[in-house]
Design a protein around this motif. Structure first.
Motif, short mmCIF file in Angstrom:
data_model
loop_
_atom_site.label_atom_id
_atom_site.label_comp_id
_atom_site.label_asym_id
_atom_site.label_seq_id
_atom_site.Cartn_x
_atom_site.Cartn_y
_atom_site.Cartn_z
N LEU A 175 0.82 -1.21 0.00
CA LEU A 175 0.00 0.00 0.00
C LEU A 175 0.86 1.26 0.00
CD1 LEU A 175 -2.81 -1.07 2.49
CD2 LEU A 175 -2.79 -1.22 -0.01
N ALA A 176 1.98 1.22 0.72
CA ALA A 176 2.88 2.38 0.71
C ALA A 176 3.49 2.57 -0.68
CB ALA A 176 3.99 2.18 1.74
N PHE A 177 3.91 1.47 -1.29
CA PHE A 177 4.49 1.53 -2.64
C PHE A 177 3.51 2.14 -3.63
CE2 PHE A 177 5.01 -0.27 -6.86
CZ PHE A 177 6.36 -0.16 -7.10
N LEU A 178 2.25 1.80 -3.50
CA LEU A 178 1.25 2.23 -4.47
C LEU A 178 0.71 3.64 -4.23
CD1 LEU A 178 -0.91 -1.04 -4.74
CD2 LEU A 178 0.85 -0.24 -6.33
N SER A 179 0.86 4.16 -3.00
CA SER A 179 0.14 5.39 -2.68
C SER A 179 0.99 6.57 -2.21
CB SER A 179 -0.92 5.11 -1.62
OG SER A 179 -0.32 4.69 -0.40
N VAL A 180 2.12 6.32 -1.56
CA VAL A 180 2.89 7.43 -0.96
C VAL A 180 3.53 8.28 -2.06
CG1 VAL A 180 4.80 8.04 0.54
CG2 VAL A 180 3.29 6.16 1.17
N GLN A 181 3.35 9.59 -1.96
CA GLN A 181 3.69 10.48 -3.06
C GLN A 181 5.11 11.05 -3.00
OE1 GLN A 181 1.60 11.36 -5.70
NE2 GLN A 181 0.20 9.78 -4.99
N THR A 182 5.41 11.81 -1.95
CA THR A 182 6.66 12.56 -1.93
C THR A 182 7.84 11.64 -1.65
OG1 THR A 182 6.62 13.06 0.44
CG2 THR A 182 5.39 14.54 -1.03
N GLU A 183 9.01 12.04 -2.13
CA GLU A 183 10.21 11.23 -1.96
C GLU A 183 10.56 11.06 -0.48
OE1 GLU A 183 14.89 11.19 -3.43
OE2 GLU A 183 13.45 12.59 -4.32
N LYS A 184 10.40 12.12 0.30
CA LYS A 184 10.70 12.04 1.73
C LYS A 184 9.77 11.05 2.43
CE LYS A 184 11.09 14.87 5.92
NZ LYS A 184 10.96 16.24 6.48
#
Length: 330
Positions: free
Chosen positions: A158-167
């Protein structure tokens, strides 16, 4: 970001997929595993339970984008997830991280394969076919991954698919990679633990393993031949495309010259049939251009569909053999 949970949407993903409550934090501890009559029953029962508790996802990989300078050039890809309309860009190394995280967490489960880091050769001078073929194989990886209920609700997925910013993505990687199979609270991990606890080696286990080895060896050898054949097919299609382009260019030059032969201002004895001949040749040129247009996409289709699919299947067989502790054919 102190934690990332499939039941707690991040700021970068306001509509993260819901996840049913787990039993890990229950006052009485994890519920005991039910008794099953076979490993197959345990696997299917646990998978059906987690399938009901996790959202069905559809992922595509598209729009490769080259970034960085000569010394640090890399390609990232646009990953789209439906029905949540997530749009993120991920590098090949991010896909590697995701697979390694899942392999270490879901011990004994066949996680879909990734394309190799490097290809033996690129089929175009600028490497575009190499990028497109890798993109197709990355798409197959995600497509197959989210079809597995145990995996699709994992926090790392879910993090791989949704988290946007590089940080935020760097922090999400650190957080979601920490849990292992025995302390992860995701529904997939809970049910996979339950299935593993119910697993018993059948009395004919050795014979079953030998049958698997025989089948996998055959599939591996056969797929290697098909991959080799498909690569030759792609090279032949590319050569045909190049020859057709050259032929069309020469034919167009001939048609132009044939028309000029009827020009009385240039020739003392103009060709009286030149106009009719030119008309006929222009019609032929249009037909040849149509043929070239169709043939021009043939190498791309073979590379990015047939070759990519066969290469992915071969990677799957080799991953299965590695998972089973079987030596891969060389």
């Amino acid at each position: 970001m102190s934690s990332f949970s499939s039941s707690s949407p991040s700021a970068s993903s306001p509509t993260a997929p819901p996840s049913a409550p787990t039993d890990v934090n229950s006052p009485t501890g994890p519920s005991p595993s039910p008794k099953f009559t076979s490993w197959k029953e345990a696997f299917e029962s646990c998978q059906a339970a987690v399938a009901q508790a996790t959202a069905v996802l559809s992922c595509t990989v598209a729009e490769p984008q080259v970034n960085g300078g000569m010394m640090n050039k890399h390609v990232n890809y646009l990953v789209r997830t439906e029905p949540y309309t997530y749009l993120v860009r991920r590098r090949y190394s991010d896909f590697v991280w995701l697979r390694e995280t899942l392999v270490s967490r879901y011990v004994g489960l066949l996680v879909p394969s990734l394309p190799p880091k490097t290809f033996t050769q690129a089929k175009s001078n600028d490497g575009s076919n190499h990028v497109k073929q890798r993109m197709r194989m990355l798409g197959l990886f995600l497509e197959k991954l989210v079809e597995i209920p145990y995996l699709r609700g994992d926090d790392s997925v879910l993090a791989f698919l949704s988290v946007q910013t590089e940080k935020d993505w760097e922090q999400a990687q650190q957080v979601t990679a920490q849990p292992n199979l025995w302390n992860s609270a995701s529904q997939g991990s809970i049910k996979w633990r339950e299935a593993l606890r119910s697993a018993e080696i059948p009395h004919n286990g050795l014979r079953i393993l030998m049958d698997f080895i025989t089948q996998l060896d055959y599939m591996e050898g056969h797929l290697k031949k098909m991959v080799n054949d498909a690569n030759k097919f792609a090279a032949t299609a590319q050569a045909k495309k190049n020859d057709l382009v050259a032929f069309n260019s020469n034919f167009a030059e001939w048609a132009k010259t044939e028309t000029e032969f009827g020009n009385g201002a240039k020739f003392e004895y103009p060709n009286k049939d030149s106009e009719q001949m030119g008309k006929l040749m222009r019609g032929s040129t249009d037909a040849l251009n149509g043929w070239a247009s169709v043939s021009g996409v043939e190498p791309t289709i073979i590379d990015n569909v047939i070759c990519a699919f066969l290469a992915f299947q071969l990677q799957q067989v080799e991953s299965f053999k590695a998972l089973s502790g079987i030596k891969t054919l060389r």
